[in-house]
Motif scaffolding. Structure first.
Motif, PDB file in Angstrom:
ATOM      1  N   TYR A   1       3.689   8.480   0.163  1.00 50.72           N
ATOM      2  CA  TYR A   1       4.127   9.680  -0.551  1.00 50.72           C
ATOM      3  C   TYR A   1       5.134  10.465   0.286  1.00 50.72           C
ATOM      4  O   TYR A   1       6.173  10.917  -0.227  1.00 50.72           O
ATOM      5  N   VAL A   2       4.830  10.645   1.558  1.00 54.72           N
ATOM      6  CA  VAL A   2       5.721  11.405   2.447  1.00 54.72           C
ATOM      7  C   VAL A   2       7.087  10.730   2.544  1.00 54.72           C
ATOM      8  O   VAL A   2       8.136  11.389   2.458  1.00 54.72           O
ATOM      9  N   LEU A   3       7.112   9.407   2.723  1.00 57.14           N
ATOM     10  CA  LEU A   3       8.381   8.684   2.825  1.00 57.14           C
ATOM     11  C   LEU A   3       9.175   8.766   1.527  1.00 57.14           C
ATOM     12  O   LEU A   3      10.411   8.748   1.543  1.00 57.14           O
ATOM     13  N   PHE A   4       8.481   8.874   0.409  1.00 63.37           N
ATOM     14  CA  PHE A   4       9.134   8.913  -0.897  1.00 63.37           C
ATOM     15  C   PHE A   4       9.597  10.314  -1.285  1.00 63.37           C
ATOM     16  O   PHE A   4      10.718  10.501  -1.776  1.00 63.37           O
ATOM     17  N   LYS A   5       8.760  11.300  -1.002  1.00 64.41           N
ATOM     18  CA  LYS A   5       8.996  12.626  -1.557  1.00 64.41           C
ATOM     19  C   LYS A   5       9.456  13.688  -0.553  1.00 64.41           C
ATOM     20  O   LYS A   5      10.113  14.660  -0.958  1.00 64.41           O
TER      21      LYS A   5
ATOM     22  N   ILE B   1       0.840  -1.202   0.000  1.00 59.70           N
ATOM     23  CA  ILE B   1       0.000   0.000   0.000  1.00 59.70           C
ATOM     24  C   ILE B   1       0.875   1.252   0.000  1.00 59.70           C
ATOM     25  O   ILE B   1       0.544   2.250  -0.655  1.00 59.70           O
ATOM     26  N   LEU B   2       1.983   1.214   0.733  1.00 58.77           N
ATOM     27  CA  LEU B   2       2.909   2.347   0.719  1.00 58.77           C
ATOM     28  C   LEU B   2       3.423   2.606  -0.696  1.00 58.77           C
ATOM     29  O   LEU B   2       3.536   3.767  -1.122  1.00 58.77           O
TER      30      LEU B   2
ATOM     31  N   PHE C   1      14.681   5.771  11.399  1.00 58.48           N
ATOM     32  CA  PHE C   1      13.573   4.896  11.005  1.00 58.48           C
ATOM     33  C   PHE C   1      13.892   3.439  11.318  1.00 58.48           C
ATOM     34  O   PHE C   1      13.013   2.680  11.740  1.00 58.48           O
ATOM     35  N   THR C   2      15.153   3.055  11.125  1.00 58.21           N
ATOM     36  CA  THR C   2      15.551   1.685  11.418  1.00 58.21           C
ATOM     37  C   THR C   2      15.432   1.390  12.913  1.00 58.21           C
ATOM     38  O   THR C   2      14.947   0.328  13.313  1.00 58.21           O
ATOM     39  N   GLY C   3      15.865   2.352  13.730  1.00 57.12           N
ATOM     40  CA  GLY C   3      15.761   2.173  15.171  1.00 57.12           C
ATOM     41  C   GLY C   3      14.324   2.036  15.635  1.00 57.12           C
ATOM     42  O   GLY C   3      13.989   1.144  16.432  1.00 57.12           O
TER      43      GLY C   3
ATOM     44  N   VAL D   1       3.179  -1.927  13.472  1.00 56.23           N
ATOM     45  CA  VAL D   1       3.342  -2.450  12.111  1.00 56.23           C
ATOM     46  C   VAL D   1       3.652  -1.311  11.139  1.00 56.23           C
ATOM     47  O   VAL D   1       4.444  -1.475  10.202  1.00 56.23           O
ATOM     48  N   ILE D   2       3.055  -0.165  11.354  1.00 52.08           N
ATOM     49  CA  ILE D   2       3.338   1.004  10.508  1.00 52.08           C
ATOM     50  C   ILE D   2       4.814   1.393  10.602  1.00 52.08           C
ATOM     51  O   ILE D   2       5.462   1.686   9.588  1.00 52.08           O
ATOM     52  N   LEU D   3       5.354   1.388  11.827  1.00 53.87           N
ATOM     53  CA  LEU D   3       6.769   1.728  12.006  1.00 53.87           C
ATOM     54  C   LEU D   3       7.677   0.701  11.327  1.00 53.87           C
ATOM     55  O   LEU D   3       8.693   1.064  10.721  1.00 53.87           O
ATOM     56  N   ALA D   4       7.308  -0.574  11.413  1.00 58.22           N
ATOM     57  CA  ALA D   4       8.107  -1.614  10.768  1.00 58.22           C
ATOM     58  C   ALA D   4       8.062  -1.459   9.247  1.00 58.22           C
ATOM     59  O   ALA D   4       9.091  -1.574   8.565  1.00 58.22           O
ATOM     60  N   ALA D   5       6.872  -1.194   8.695  1.00 54.68           N
ATOM     61  CA  ALA D   5       6.732  -1.008   7.250  1.00 54.68           C
ATOM     62  C   ALA D   5       7.507   0.224   6.781  1.00 54.68           C
ATOM     63  O   ALA D   5       8.135   0.210   5.711  1.00 54.68           O
ATOM     64  N   SER D   6       7.478   1.277   7.571  1.00 53.59           N
ATOM     65  CA  SER D   6       8.218   2.504   7.222  1.00 53.59           C
ATOM     66  C   SER D   6       9.711   2.234   7.215  1.00 53.59           C
ATOM     67  O   SER D   6      10.446   2.760   6.362  1.00 53.59           O
ATOM     68  N   MET D   7      10.181   1.429   8.159  1.00 56.47           N
ATOM     69  CA  MET D   7      11.602   1.064   8.204  1.00 56.47           C
ATOM     70  C   MET D   7      12.007   0.330   6.927  1.00 56.47           C
ATOM     71  O   MET D   7      13.034   0.667   6.303  1.00 56.47           O
TER      72      MET D   7
END
Length: 337
Positions: A193-197, A58-59, A209-211, A247-253
């Motif tokens: 979008y935010v993570l990409f742009k 979805i991201l 983000f990894t932490g 789960v959102i934090l893991a997906a963002s990582m």
């Protein structure tokens, strides 16, 4: 033609592998007390560490579609975007309804009838549940596209911050209007979008983000294991939901790590990753066909530390090959967009 962004291939590739792993380990999850503890912990550990897989898809959708600069064309959007996913979903739903009638004991037509009758409310096969909340997202994507083009980034950031807060409330079982499934899933689109742009691709940012992601995964595994052991049975609360902060934090990582390292892959590695990525939706749709004998005939005896990788490779390779063959004919290519 838009320039190809290589790290999306890596994202699709790792997400497809993780989804298969989640489905392979399913028979072990509820076996607490029935199989050796180390085997159960292995399976539950893989499950807890892989829940980011579906949200990553979805991201990716949010990152790509919200950054598309082309003017919105309703006819094109309905036919080439929504229709491209909807029609294959409907066809495969009927196929898997038929497959659900087959067990080790033979074929049961009544099971197929019940599955088809209930298909408007429940997926005809376990992996198709994804489309029941993914397809409706296509109806809010134009709204987010408009927001990206007409509002300041701070508005989108504020929306994502509010969504993250409500996902935390949902995790803690503080329910309200924010517990609506559509609301909790749609936030992944602007987050992508935010993570990409807008999030800078700096080592310090990726490290942060990894932490956060590693802490989220550690807490997730700890809560699932301790809650299950205390209850004497497999229980997860909301810790493995796709709609919660952990789960959102893991997906963002995973998104940020792939964005950071994905463009630097060697040419040969990139070719392999791109090939798998090209058929990632086909892999998602088809891999349960190759897992059917494992589950129906009980072919998962053994330690999950080797059973899981073995069936990930077997079912993943089978689905990849079948997807490739489907792509060779115009008569079947549309079934696996």
């Amino acid at each position: 033609m838009r320039e190809r962004v290589l790290f999306f291939d890596l994202l699709r590739c790792v997400a497809a592998i993780a989804v298969i792993a989640i489905h392979v380990l399913a028979p072990y999850r509820t076996e607490l007390g029935l199989i050796p503890l180390d085997q159960w912990l292995t399976a539950v550990g893989v499950n807890s560490m892989s829940r980011w897989a579906v949200p990553v898809f979805i991201l990716i959708t949010g990152a790509l579609m919200l950054s598309d600069p082309r003017p919105f064309d309703a006819k094109y959007y309905l036919k080439r975007r929504l229709g491209k996913v909807l029609m294959p979903f409907l066809v495969w739903s009927m196929f898997y309804a038929y497959l659900s009638g087959w067990t080790a004991q033979g074929f049961d037509i009544e099971t197929v009838k019940d599955v088809v009758i209930n298909s408007p409310y429940h997926a005809t096969y376990y992996h198709l549940g994804f489309f029941y909340y993914f397809i409706p997202l296509y109806f809010v994507i134009p709204f987010f596209q408009w927001m990206v083009r007409n509002a300041d980034d701070s508005v989108l950031n504020a929306y994502v911050a509010l969504w993250l807060f409500t996902s935390t409330l949902f995790l803690l079982k503080i329910d309200g209007p924010w517990s609506n499934q559509m609301w909790l899933y749609m936030g992944y689109l602007p987050l992508g979008y935010v993570l990409f742009k807008t999030v800078p691709l700096k080592r310090s940012v990726v490290t942060m983000f990894t932490g956060l992601g590693m802490v989220a995964l550690t807490v997730t595994l700890t809560m699932v294991v301790t809650n299950s052991l205390d209850a004497g049975k497999y229980t997860v609360g909301r810790w493995l939901s796709y709609k919660t902060l952990n789960v959102i934090l893991a997906a963002s990582m995973i998104f940020m790590l792939c964005r950071y390292f994905g463009e630097g892959l060697s040419p040969n590695t990139q070719k392999v990753v791109s090939f798998i990525s090209q058929y990632s939706l086909g892999i998602y749709l088809l891999h349960p066909i190759f897992l059917w004998p494992m589950k129906a005939l009980g072919w998962y005896q053994g330690h999950p530390i080797w059973v899981i990788p073995l069936w990930v490779v077997l079912s993943g390779a089978g689905a990849l090959a079948m997807s490739y063959l489907f792509s060779k004919s115009a008569k079947t290519r549309w079934l696996l967009p």
